[in-house]
Enzyme design. Structure first.
Site, PDB file in Angstrom:
ATOM      1  N   GLY A 127      -4.427  -7.390  -2.897  1.00  0.00           N
ATOM      2  CA  GLY A 127      -5.333  -6.675  -4.066  1.00  0.00           C
ATOM      3  C   GLY A 127      -6.151  -5.245  -3.139  1.00  0.00           C
ATOM      4  O   GLY A 127      -6.957  -4.597  -3.874  1.00  0.00           O
ATOM      5  N   HIS A 128      -5.739  -5.090  -2.068  1.00  0.00           N
ATOM      6  CA  HIS A 128      -6.228  -3.763  -1.252  1.00  0.00           C
ATOM      7  C   HIS A 128      -5.232  -2.665  -1.253  1.00  0.00           C
ATOM      8  O   HIS A 128      -4.314  -2.763  -0.712  1.00  0.00           O
ATOM      9  CB  HIS A 128      -6.654  -4.140   0.226  1.00  0.00           C
ATOM     10  CG  HIS A 128      -7.443  -5.449   0.328  1.00  0.00           C
ATOM     11  ND1 HIS A 128      -8.878  -5.371  -0.043  1.00  0.00           N
ATOM     12  CD2 HIS A 128      -7.278  -6.786   0.586  1.00  0.00           C
ATOM     13  CE1 HIS A 128      -9.371  -6.439  -0.064  1.00  0.00           C
ATOM     14  NE2 HIS A 128      -8.575  -7.584   0.437  1.00  0.00           N
ATOM     15  N   ARG A 129      -5.712  -1.842  -1.905  1.00  0.00           N
ATOM     16  CA  ARG A 129      -4.625  -0.387  -2.141  1.00  0.00           C
ATOM     17  C   ARG A 129      -5.043   0.726  -1.097  1.00  0.00           C
ATOM     18  O   ARG A 129      -6.458   1.333  -1.511  1.00  0.00           O
ATOM     19  CB  ARG A 129      -4.809  -0.021  -3.673  1.00  0.00           C
ATOM     20  CG  ARG A 129      -3.929  -1.074  -4.525  1.00  0.00           C
ATOM     21  CD  ARG A 129      -2.534  -0.843  -4.286  1.00  0.00           C
ATOM     22  NE  ARG A 129      -1.930   0.400  -4.671  1.00  0.00           N
ATOM     23  CZ  ARG A 129      -1.409   0.763  -5.789  1.00  0.00           C
ATOM     24  NH1 ARG A 129      -1.512  -0.161  -6.858  1.00  0.00           N
ATOM     25  NH2 ARG A 129      -0.960   2.002  -6.021  1.00  0.00           N
ATOM     26  N   THR A 174     -10.287   0.786  -0.904  1.00  0.00           N
ATOM     27  CA  THR A 174      -9.585  -0.382  -0.798  1.00  0.00           C
ATOM     28  C   THR A 174      -9.928  -1.490  -1.333  1.00  0.00           C
ATOM     29  O   THR A 174      -9.542  -2.824  -1.365  1.00  0.00           O
ATOM     30  CB  THR A 174      -9.184  -0.557   0.509  1.00  0.00           C
ATOM     31  OG1 THR A 174     -10.526  -0.953   1.311  1.00  0.00           O
ATOM     32  CG2 THR A 174      -8.639   0.500   1.421  1.00  0.00           C
TER      33      THR A 174
END
Length: 222
Positions: free
Chosen positions: A94-96, A102
């Protein structure tokens, strides 16, 4: 670690045959592969596999089907996995890093918050792979047959068959010549019967790929 609390392994000479212990439906393991986890005191699933739905604490939510398909951990035959090795799963969790933040904000910040989750693809460990103590394999990595991963390595890229890798994806050497790797790839000795392997043990426990190939041509190949 308190040795009295180590209920999984009585000594560092012991190991767990993975097929006998795996319960997560999203882990696939071939015959003979084992985990030697004495120095970390937990089973393979509890110590080595991180963030993979279907484990003991997420069985119920996984069976509900709310998450759909997930990336799997696939391990071939005759793999040797040392104490404390780690397989990171669940894609980017789930960290972009291509977004401004993030942080996975979630519905607490509104119903229209987009999900940042991205799958990385299955993590695939080939056959006859040796993974050293406390090595970390990142999501979606493919490690080829016969590769060796050094202790405390961090592997973020695919590893070619019969390659020795240490540290951060640093290739030390190729175990065999390209011609020998081609022979080994054709032979796929890990799929031979137990009897065929027993008859070839003197060759298996040597560096003579060519002689093993002759054995394969004479006794195995149809």
């Amino acid at each position: 670690m308190n040795r009295a609390l180590n209920m999984q392994f009585k000594t560092w000479l012991e190991s767990q045959k993975l097929k006998d212990t795996i319960t997560n439906p999203n882990i696939e393991v071939g015959d003979y592969s084992y985990y030697s986890g004495y120095y970390h005191g937990k089973s393979f699933e509890d110590q080595a596999v991180r963030y993979l739905l279907g484990d003991q604490v997420t069985q119920e939510v996984w069976q509900s089907g709310v998450f759909g398909e997930v990336d799997k951990l696939i391990i071939g035959k005759f793999c040797s996995i040392a104490s404390g090795a780690t397989f990171m799963m669940a894609g980017n969790q789930g960290h972009r890093i291509d977004w401004i933040s993030t942080f996975p904000f979630g519905n607490a910040f509104g119903d229209d918050v987009p999900s940042g989750f991205k799958r990385a693809g299955d993590t695939v460990i080939g056959n006859d792979v040796w993974i050293g103590s406390e090595a970390m394999i990142m999501p979606g990595v493919n490690i080829g047959n016969g590769a060796v991963i050094g202790s405390r390595s961090v592997i973020t890229k695919d590893v070619a068959p019969y390659t020795v890798v240490v540290a951060n994806n640093h290739v030390v050497k190729q175990r065999f010549t390209p011609e020998q790797v081609e022979m080994l790839t054709e032979m796929q000795w890990w799929d031979w019967s137990e009897q065929q392997l027993k008859q070839a043990m003197q060759l298996m426990c040597s560096g003579d790929v060519e002689q093993l190939y002759h054995y394969y041509l004479e006794y195995i190949k149809e």
